[in-house]
Design an enzyme around this catalytic site. Sequence first.
Site, PDB file in Angstrom:
ATOM      1  N   LYS A  65       0.856  -1.200   0.000  1.00 36.28           N
ATOM      2  CA  LYS A  65       0.000   0.000   0.000  1.00 36.28           C
ATOM      3  C   LYS A  65       0.886   1.242   0.000  1.00 36.28           C
ATOM      4  O   LYS A  65       1.932   1.273   0.652  1.00 36.28           O
ATOM      5  CB  LYS A  65      -0.915  -0.030   1.231  1.00 36.28           C
ATOM      6  N   SER A 140      -9.680   2.384   2.685  1.00 31.80           N
ATOM      7  CA  SER A 140      -8.814   3.154   1.814  1.00 31.80           C
ATOM      8  C   SER A 140      -7.846   2.290   0.995  1.00 31.80           C
ATOM      9  O   SER A 140      -7.254   2.789   0.037  1.00 31.80           O
ATOM     10  CB  SER A 140      -8.009   4.168   2.631  1.00 31.80           C
ATOM     11  N   SER A 165      -9.862   0.058   6.789  1.00 35.81           N
ATOM     12  CA  SER A 165      -9.313   0.142   5.425  1.00 35.81           C
ATOM     13  C   SER A 165      -8.790  -1.154   4.839  1.00 35.81           C
ATOM     14  O   SER A 165      -8.417  -1.182   3.671  1.00 35.81           O
ATOM     15  CB  SER A 165      -8.190   1.158   5.380  1.00 35.81           C
TER      16      SER A 165
HETATM   17  N1  GLN Z   1     -12.937   4.943   6.232  1.00 36.11           N
HETATM   18  C1  GLN Z   1     -12.186   5.215   7.410  1.00 36.11           C
HETATM   19  C2  GLN Z   1     -11.666   6.636   7.357  1.00 36.11           C
HETATM   20  O1  GLN Z   1     -11.897   7.280   6.403  1.00 36.11           O
HETATM   21  C3  GLN Z   1     -11.092   4.233   7.612  1.00 36.11           C
HETATM   22  C4  GLN Z   1      -9.888   4.496   6.792  1.00 36.11           C
HETATM   23  C5  GLN Z   1      -8.685   3.678   7.193  1.00 36.11           C
HETATM   24  O2  GLN Z   1      -8.802   2.669   7.901  1.00 36.11           O
HETATM   25  N2  GLN Z   1      -7.516   4.124   6.806  1.00 36.11           N
HETATM   26  O3  GLN Z   1     -11.044   7.108   8.255  1.00 36.11           O
END
Ligand code: GLN
Length: 466
Positions: A65, A140, A165
Amino acid sequence: MDVKKFISAAKRGKIDLERFYSHLFRELEKLDKKFRVFTTFMKPESAQLKSIKKTGLAGLPVSVKDCICVKGMQSAAGSRILEGYKPPFDATTVSKIKEQNGFVIGKTNQDEFGFGTFSTNSGFGVPKNPHNTSRCAGGSSGGAAALTAALDFPHIALAESTGGSISCPASFCGVVGLTPTYGMVSRYGLIDYANSLDKIGAMGKSVEDASLILSIIAGHDPRDSTSINRKSQNYKNYLKKGAEKMKIGVPKEYFGSGVDDVVAKQVWKGIKKLESLGASYKEVSLPMTRHAVSTYYIIACAEASTNLAKFCGMRYGPTEPLQGSFSEYFSKVRTRYFGEEAKRRILLGTYARMAGYRDQYYLRAMKVRTLIINEFRRAFEGFDVLVAPTMPVVAPRFSEIEKLSPEEAYMMDILTVAPNLAGIPMVSVPCGTAHGMPVGLHIMADHLQECKILRAAWALEKGGLG
Ligand code: GLN
């Protein structure tokens, strides 16, 4: 060829890595055009491939990632403000993969700094769902999930979760997404989003693949002060125990309003399947769930707003001509290169930490977080694992996402943020389809009980509900 077959053949010298990688990169170029899975990827030189030893992962392709640092490869966490930043070092997880002769193929696309649920907040184009390109890949870690789903070559993905995410995109793309206990995997070299929440984990086509990578990346790291003082284990050894005699808790709040009936129905099929494999289930109530989204967004934004202060056009990423005062310069850089969602979160987070509001928001959220942790702890006194839908819906269409307000988008995280706030391990496994799209079933366990979630996940996978 799956991961296991690849490794065993490669160890026996049955794979010509140069030919393999030249086919693979041809395919990756195609996939990237179609689904925008990478922020950057690099075809290896033949000398690099020649130096790979025939032990460990024996040359297995691994994607990373974008927020996890890889030496010499642009690591921008999906943000234009870090464009061009090539770290002079590897994150601990990446060095561990390299030590085991895994080969890093590229950096996968993501929401900027992890801020999002659909990967639509990336500064490098938007990943698409390989099952239907009018739908998102989830966020994400959208690029990691889309790549894992679409690629017909052996491959494993390193991903990261702050509030869901890994689970969310795994669920939307129909792959396995494993988030370990907070502190179990080193975050040294992770471009952090929210330090009290961030975890590095793995995605793969199977539970076995995810377990294999966890066994490699877990374990104490003196360079991460939150790392748990514990050795890694071979998690694959647990899988075959399956779900026999497991006590499953089914949290009723996770099947409440906002959860698509067809998704819920599919997850129930998974629970019944686990029952048929020797587990038993009972309903449990987790009433703190309704506070999870607000608690999470206060804490995550507060921490993110401090983390992002260092991106000011001085040390990393693009710069602007030096004119005016420092503060004018910083504003110019930050206005130009941060995306809209990053700016929103800086504002929200700064507000929540401000003198006068700190008690009302940040400190209060920290207290509610403790209540959420305690609620999970109580639940795990009676159950080995909790099982629920990973996401309330299947991957939404881009046209639907455009219409969501920020609050509505944040609400999509309702089922993943509580376990992430608690720092417990979780895995999302494919569990059939609804509306023609994959459904994810979420398995959660108490801290350090990775073996339990993996056992249940493996049983379900073998039971044939994927
Ligand atoms: N959707 C969540 C956020 O926007 C989780 C994102 C993540 O785990 N990086 O914070």
